[in-house]
Structure formats: structure tokens, C-alpha cells
Design an enzyme around this catalytic site. Structure first.
Site, PDB file in Angstrom:
ATOM      1  N   ARG A 111      -0.341  -6.438  -4.052  1.00 46.04           N
ATOM      2  CA  ARG A 111      -1.310  -5.468  -3.525  1.00 46.04           C
ATOM      3  C   ARG A 111      -2.253  -6.088  -2.487  1.00 46.04           C
ATOM      4  O   ARG A 111      -3.402  -5.668  -2.352  1.00 46.04           O
ATOM      5  CB  ARG A 111      -2.127  -4.830  -4.655  1.00 46.04           C
ATOM      6  CG  ARG A 111      -1.302  -3.986  -5.617  1.00 46.04           C
ATOM      7  CD  ARG A 111      -0.775  -2.740  -4.910  1.00 46.04           C
ATOM      8  NE  ARG A 111      -0.261  -1.789  -5.868  1.00 46.04           N
ATOM      9  CZ  ARG A 111      -0.923  -0.719  -6.311  1.00 46.04           C
ATOM     10  NH1 ARG A 111      -2.122  -0.461  -5.870  1.00 46.04           N
ATOM     11  NH2 ARG A 111      -0.378   0.094  -7.174  1.00 46.04           N
ATOM     12  N   ARG A 113      -7.240  -1.857  -0.501  1.00 44.95           N
ATOM     13  CA  ARG A 113      -8.624  -1.403  -0.349  1.00 44.95           C
ATOM     14  C   ARG A 113      -9.694  -2.481  -0.426  1.00 44.95           C
ATOM     15  O   ARG A 113     -10.832  -2.225  -0.024  1.00 44.95           O
ATOM     16  CB  ARG A 113      -8.915  -0.319  -1.379  1.00 44.95           C
ATOM     17  CG  ARG A 113      -8.227   0.983  -1.029  1.00 44.95           C
ATOM     18  CD  ARG A 113      -8.122   1.864  -2.235  1.00 44.95           C
ATOM     19  NE  ARG A 113      -7.256   1.226  -3.215  1.00 44.95           N
ATOM     20  CZ  ARG A 113      -6.985   1.722  -4.415  1.00 44.95           C
ATOM     21  NH1 ARG A 113      -7.556   2.842  -4.798  1.00 44.95           N
ATOM     22  NH2 ARG A 113      -6.178   1.085  -5.213  1.00 44.95           N
ATOM     23  N   ARG A 143      -7.275   3.432   6.793  1.00 42.23           N
ATOM     24  CA  ARG A 143      -7.103   4.543   5.841  1.00 42.23           C
ATOM     25  C   ARG A 143      -8.036   5.716   6.153  1.00 42.23           C
ATOM     26  O   ARG A 143      -7.728   6.853   5.811  1.00 42.23           O
ATOM     27  CB  ARG A 143      -7.363   4.051   4.411  1.00 42.23           C
ATOM     28  CG  ARG A 143      -6.139   3.635   3.677  1.00 42.23           C
ATOM     29  CD  ARG A 143      -5.287   4.827   3.221  1.00 42.23           C
ATOM     30  NE  ARG A 143      -5.738   5.341   1.942  1.00 42.23           N
ATOM     31  CZ  ARG A 143      -6.264   6.526   1.754  1.00 42.23           C
ATOM     32  NH1 ARG A 143      -6.430   7.353   2.759  1.00 42.23           N
ATOM     33  NH2 ARG A 143      -6.623   6.918   0.558  1.00 42.23           N
ATOM     34  N   ASP A 145       5.112   2.254  -1.096  1.00 37.60           N
ATOM     35  CA  ASP A 145       4.832   2.461  -2.516  1.00 37.60           C
ATOM     36  C   ASP A 145       6.151   2.555  -3.263  1.00 37.60           C
ATOM     37  O   ASP A 145       7.170   2.956  -2.681  1.00 37.60           O
ATOM     38  CB  ASP A 145       4.007   3.733  -2.739  1.00 37.60           C
ATOM     39  CG  ASP A 145       3.318   3.685  -4.097  1.00 37.60           C
ATOM     40  OD1 ASP A 145       2.232   3.096  -4.181  1.00 37.60           O
ATOM     41  OD2 ASP A 145       3.895   4.196  -5.077  1.00 37.60           O
ATOM     42  N   TYR A 190       6.936   7.254 -14.373  1.00 35.11           N
ATOM     43  CA  TYR A 190       6.121   8.130 -13.512  1.00 35.11           C
ATOM     44  C   TYR A 190       6.784   9.488 -13.336  1.00 35.11           C
ATOM     45  O   TYR A 190       6.115  10.529 -13.362  1.00 35.11           O
ATOM     46  CB  TYR A 190       5.909   7.482 -12.140  1.00 35.11           C
ATOM     47  CG  TYR A 190       4.797   6.464 -12.130  1.00 35.11           C
ATOM     48  CD1 TYR A 190       3.467   6.867 -12.082  1.00 35.11           C
ATOM     49  CD2 TYR A 190       5.067   5.116 -12.182  1.00 35.11           C
ATOM     50  CE1 TYR A 190       2.438   5.939 -12.089  1.00 35.11           C
ATOM     51  CE2 TYR A 190       4.046   4.172 -12.196  1.00 35.11           C
ATOM     52  CZ  TYR A 190       2.737   4.588 -12.143  1.00 35.11           C
ATOM     53  OH  TYR A 190       1.724   3.672 -12.152  1.00 35.11           O
TER      54      TYR A 190
HETATM   55  O1  CP3 Z   1       1.438  -5.132  -2.371  1.00 30.57           O
HETATM   56  C1  CP3 Z   1       1.118  -4.553  -1.309  1.00 30.57           C
HETATM   57  O2  CP3 Z   1       0.087  -4.795  -0.679  1.00 30.57           O
HETATM   58  C2  CP3 Z   1       2.107  -3.577  -0.716  1.00 30.57           C
HETATM   59  C3  CP3 Z   1       1.841  -2.216  -0.985  1.00 30.57           C
HETATM   60  C4  CP3 Z   1       2.005  -1.627  -2.383  1.00 30.57           C
HETATM   61  C5  CP3 Z   1       1.312  -0.455  -2.760  1.00 30.57           C
HETATM   62  N1  CP3 Z   1       1.790  -0.053  -3.959  1.00 30.57           N
HETATM   63  C6  CP3 Z   1       0.296   0.230  -1.946  1.00 30.57           C
HETATM   64  C7  CP3 Z   1      -0.636   1.172  -2.583  1.00 30.57           C
HETATM   65  C8  CP3 Z   1       2.853  -1.974  -3.445  1.00 30.57           C
HETATM   66  C9  CP3 Z   1       3.766  -3.178  -3.604  1.00 30.57           C
HETATM   67  C10 CP3 Z   1       2.710  -0.961  -4.430  1.00 30.57           C
HETATM   68  C11 CP3 Z   1       3.495  -0.941  -5.672  1.00 30.57           C
HETATM   69  C12 CP3 Z   1       3.148   0.029  -6.713  1.00 30.57           C
HETATM   70  N2  CP3 Z   1       2.757   1.329  -6.570  1.00 30.57           N
HETATM   71  C13 CP3 Z   1       3.261  -0.236  -8.092  1.00 30.57           C
HETATM   72  C14 CP3 Z   1       3.768  -1.515  -8.700  1.00 30.57           C
HETATM   73  C15 CP3 Z   1       2.769  -2.609  -8.630  1.00 30.57           C
HETATM   74  C16 CP3 Z   1       1.614  -2.482  -9.556  1.00 30.57           C
HETATM   75  O3  CP3 Z   1       0.483  -2.582  -9.058  1.00 30.57           O
HETATM   76  O4  CP3 Z   1       1.841  -2.347 -10.749  1.00 30.57           O
HETATM   77  C17 CP3 Z   1       2.861   0.925  -8.781  1.00 30.57           C
HETATM   78  C18 CP3 Z   1       2.790   1.102 -10.280  1.00 30.57           C
HETATM   79  C19 CP3 Z   1       2.555   1.908  -7.799  1.00 30.57           C
HETATM   80  C20 CP3 Z   1       2.149   3.326  -8.019  1.00 30.57           C
HETATM   81  C21 CP3 Z   1       0.814   3.571  -7.470  1.00 30.57           C
HETATM   82  N3  CP3 Z   1       0.533   3.711  -6.132  1.00 30.57           N
HETATM   83  C22 CP3 Z   1      -0.388   3.748  -8.201  1.00 30.57           C
HETATM   84  C23 CP3 Z   1      -0.514   3.675  -9.698  1.00 30.57           C
HETATM   85  C24 CP3 Z   1      -1.396   3.974  -7.251  1.00 30.57           C
HETATM   86  C25 CP3 Z   1      -2.820   4.357  -7.545  1.00 30.57           C
HETATM   87  C26 CP3 Z   1      -3.552   3.263  -8.193  1.00 30.57           C
HETATM   88  C27 CP3 Z   1      -4.304   2.522  -7.147  1.00 30.57           C
HETATM   89  O5  CP3 Z   1      -4.204   1.283  -7.129  1.00 30.57           O
HETATM   90  O6  CP3 Z   1      -4.997   3.206  -6.406  1.00 30.57           O
HETATM   91  C28 CP3 Z   1      -0.809   3.917  -5.962  1.00 30.57           C
HETATM   92  C29 CP3 Z   1      -1.476   4.091  -4.662  1.00 30.57           C
HETATM   93  C30 CP3 Z   1      -1.444   2.892  -3.764  1.00 30.57           C
HETATM   94  N4  CP3 Z   1      -0.313   2.157  -3.471  1.00 30.57           N
HETATM   95  C31 CP3 Z   1      -2.538   2.355  -3.024  1.00 30.57           C
HETATM   96  C32 CP3 Z   1      -2.029   1.289  -2.280  1.00 30.57           C
HETATM   97  C33 CP3 Z   1      -2.766   0.430  -1.294  1.00 30.57           C
HETATM   98  C34 CP3 Z   1      -3.952   2.921  -2.994  1.00 30.57           C
HETATM   99  C35 CP3 Z   1      -3.950   4.149  -2.158  1.00 30.57           C
HETATM  100  C36 CP3 Z   1      -5.104   4.249  -1.215  1.00 30.57           C
HETATM  101  O7  CP3 Z   1      -5.204   3.472  -0.227  1.00 30.57           O
HETATM  102  O8  CP3 Z   1      -5.912   5.163  -1.418  1.00 30.57           O
END
Ligand code: CP3
Length: 355
Positions: A27, A31, A40, A76, A154
């Protein structure tokens, strides 16, 4: 590795010796970076994922700003169920992404189009090739996907969940339906990752975020075989290393090490030295600092980095990372303190033990 100025990550993944330990953060494009929040502010999350120029911009930010040894493509894991035909919503302040029409029956599962999904994700391949060009060989580019079990959680729950009672209900009451779903997700994901490698991914990671909620038997029946099916397809169709991050699957290291993955990602609850002893030289290890430790002082962060590097020891095959994603309110300077500490201390450790 042709054209890469820094290939530490790829050499560590193959358990080749490196001058220092490579480091990146799950990640890392997100943010906690004000520069990410600025992009964003102009585009919602899915628009960002689907606009290659913007996705490339935020993918490269942490390479410039905190000095990680790899870029991970901004996307994602949930784009796969979306590409198979499920509506995906990511709304501001609504507790993360959700599927408003979750899968509840065999008929719902039959409607999913696994064969068409990989080609519907052209925007991801475009983001990868754009990023690859802009990186100009500075660091390797990581592609990724969710594990079938985590994606199924999910897709069946409709979003995040506390107890996962709906998908576990399917697991215990209708295992054949769940297996059908997992098979479709695995087929789509396997080809998706191969296409990511063709678009420029130098290495790929499979995220099984919810591995740890399964019993050992259930993990070995409903998660690991589907990740292995993906790994086999990636290995048959590319030469990139595969990282498998099965968070919380901490009773299964022998099985994980024999899965065909090149690297196992570890959460922060295990001793990386003990895991190394358990798996020997079969696989490289990635991890495993507690993401919450990044709220502590730079001195404490440095001490924690040293502890983990020393536990792993002066052996090939360590990729430093957090044990899960970086949290959105971590000060970027603390992330940088961790990365700088890995770079400095891992060089010291290599020198010490050669005396
Ligand atoms: O690692 C990176 O920087 C690459 C981008 C990346 C995102 N999601 C961007 C994202 C990666 C590798 C993921 C994987 C992901 N997405 C997982 C597996 C990794 C983990 O953390 O367990 C999962 C379970 C998801 C599903 C997901 N997407 C959730 C649960 C959420 C909301 C929770 C949160 O952290 O806000 C997202 C949204 C998301 N994916 C964001 C980002 C940067 C936040 C969205 C935003 O910018 O508002």
C-alpha cells in the site's frame, strides 16, 4: 535483468546475494502521501485506477518520495470480480469498496464471465506499460492480484466483514458452489497476471488478505490450491518470480514453501528467523514489520528494523516490507526513516559478518 538500474528486489526474490536488503511497502501508493491525496482530489478511486497516466503518476510517487526499491502498480484486487461482471462501488466515507449485488447462489456464480475478464482489464496493462516507460529502469515494477479466497470473501459478503458468516456459510453448507467460484476466480486471475507480465510487470504478488480467518484444513482446501493453480499458470507462461502473501496462514509454512511461490510474505506476528529455519532455502521471505510501529519515533523504528534484519541474518533471500499495508495516517517521514534504516543497517550487517 536487462535495463534495470536497481534489481535488488528481483535478485533477493531468487535468493541471490545482494549488497543490501531491498525494501518496499504494501500500500505504498496511497493516502499517507499528501502528493497522492492531491491527485485523488481530482479523481475518484476507480477513475484513478482506470486512467493509466494518473495510475502511473501515483505508482511512481513513493519511489521518488520515500526511496523504495520497487514500484507496485496502482490498482485494486477487486477489479477482477468487476471484470467478471459484478458491479463494484467505491464511495467516499462508506467503509471501503463494496459489491451491491453480492453472490448468493450457484446461478449468480454461473453468470460470472471468467474467460472475458482478463481482456477487460486493458487499462491495467496500459497503466503498467506507461509506468514501465516512465520508470526508465530505476526500480522493478510489481504486478498483483487478490487470491481467489480473498476475492470470494468480498464477492460473497458484498464488502468487508467482521465474521465472514456468509462466505463461511457457503464454505460449510455448499462447498461445491464455493469451489466453482474459486475455480473461476483462479482461471481469470492466472491469465490476468500473465498479461500483467507481458505489459511490463517484473514480479507479481498474490494478496491473500483473509487467509488467516480459515481453519488449517479450510485454508488447505479452499485457498492454497487455487493460489497454486495461479502460480503454475504464471510459471508456465512467464519467467517472473511470484510473491505469495497469505496473511495469518502461520501454521502452514511447509505447505506454503512447497507451493511453487518464490517468496512468502509474512505478517508481523511471526519471527522471520524462525520461519527461515523452518523453510530453509526453498523460498525467499518478505516482511515483516508491524505497520503500527511506523507511528513510533524514528529511533524506535530504526531499532525495530535492526531487530528484524538481525533475526533474518546475513543470508540471501530477504525482502524487507511491512507485515501488512501502510496505514493512511502514518507520517511519510516515518516511512522514510524505516526505508533509510533498512538501507543502512543491512549493509552494516553484511560487513560485520564477513569479518
Ligand atoms: O500497494 C499499493 O500501493 C498498490 C495499490 C493497492 C491498493 N489496494 C490501492 C487502494 C493494492 C495492492 C491494493 C490491494 C488490496 N485492495 C487488498 C489486499 C491488500 C491488503 O491491504 O490487504 C485489499 C483487501 C483491497 C480491497 C480494498 N481496496 C479495501 C479493503 C479498500 C478500502 C480500505 C482502505 O484502505 O481504504 C480499498 C481501497 C483502496 N485500494 C485504497 C487504495 C489506495 C484507498 C482508496 C482511496 O484512495 O480512497
Amino acid at each position: 535483468m536487462p535495463n534495470l538500474k536497481n534489481d535488488l528486489l528481483l535478485r533477493a526474490a531468487r535468493r541471490e546475494p545482494t549488497e543490501r536488503t531491498p525494501v518496499w511497502m504494501m500500500r505504498q501508493a496511497g493516502r499517507y502521501l499528501p502528493e497522492y491525496r492531491a491527485v485523488r482530489a481530482k479523481a475518484d478511486f476507480l477513475t484513478l485506477c482506470k486512467t493509466p497516466e494518473l495510475a502511473a503518476e501515483v505508482t511512481i510517487q513513493p519511489v521518488d518520495l520515500v526511496g523504495v526499491d520497487a514500484a507496485i502498480i496502482f490498482s485494486d484486487i477487486l477489479v477482477i470480480p468487476e471484470a467478471m461482471g459484478m458491479e463494484l462501488l467505491v464511495e467516499e466515507g462508506k467503509g471501503g469498496p463494496r459489491f451491491p449485488t453480492p453472490l448468493r447462489s450457484t446461478a449468480d456464480i454461473e453468470k460470472l464471465d471468467a474467460a472475458a475478464a482478463p481482456e477487460r482489464l486493458q487499462y491495467v496493462y496500459d497503466a503498467l506499460s506507461t509506468t514501465k516507460k516512465q520508470l526508465d529502469g530505476r526500480v522493478p515494477l510489481i504486478g498483483f492480484a487478490g487470491a481467489p479466497w480473498t476475492l470470494a470473501s468480498y464477492a460473497v459478503e458484498g464488502g468487508g466483514s467482521k465474521n465472514f458468516e456468509t462466505v463461511k456459510g457457503m464454505l460449510y453448507d455448499a462447498p461445491e458452489a464455493l469451489h466453482a467460484l474459486l475455480g473461476k476466480l483462479a482461471d481469470a486471475t492466472a491469465e490476468y497476471l500473465v498479461l500483467q507480465t507481458r505489459a511490463g510487470a517484473d514480479i507479481v504478488q498474490i494478496f491473500d488478505t483473509w487467509a488467516g480467518i480459515l481453519s488449517k484444513d479450510a485454508f488447505l482446501e479452499f485457498s492454497l490450491p487455487y493460489m497454486m493453480r495461479i502460480i503454475e499458470h504464471v510459471k508456465a507462461n512467464s519467467d517472473v518470480p511470484v510473491i505469495m502473501f497469505a496473511k495469518g496462514a502461520n501454521t502452514d509454512f511447509p505447505e506454503l514453501a512447497a507451493s511453487g511461490a518464490d517468496v512468502l510474505g509474512l505478517d508481523w506476528t511471526v519471527d522471520i528467523g524462525e520461519v527461515r529455519d523452518a523453510v530453509g532455502t526453498q523460498v525467499a521471505l518478505q516482511g515483516n514489520m508491524d505497520p503500527v510501529a511506523l507511528y513510533s519515533s524514528p529511533e524506535s523504528i530504526r531499532a525495530e528494523v535492526r531487530r528484524i534484519l538481525e533475526y533474518f541474518g546475513n543470508n540471501p533471500g530477504h525482502i524487507f516490507n511491512l507485515g501488512h499495508g501502510i496505514l493512511p495516517t502514518v507520517p511519510p517521514a516515518h516511512a522514510k526513516a524505516m526505508i533509510d534504516a533498512v538501507k543502512e543497517i543491512s549493509v552494516e550487517i553484511r560487513a560485520e559478518e564477513q569479518e
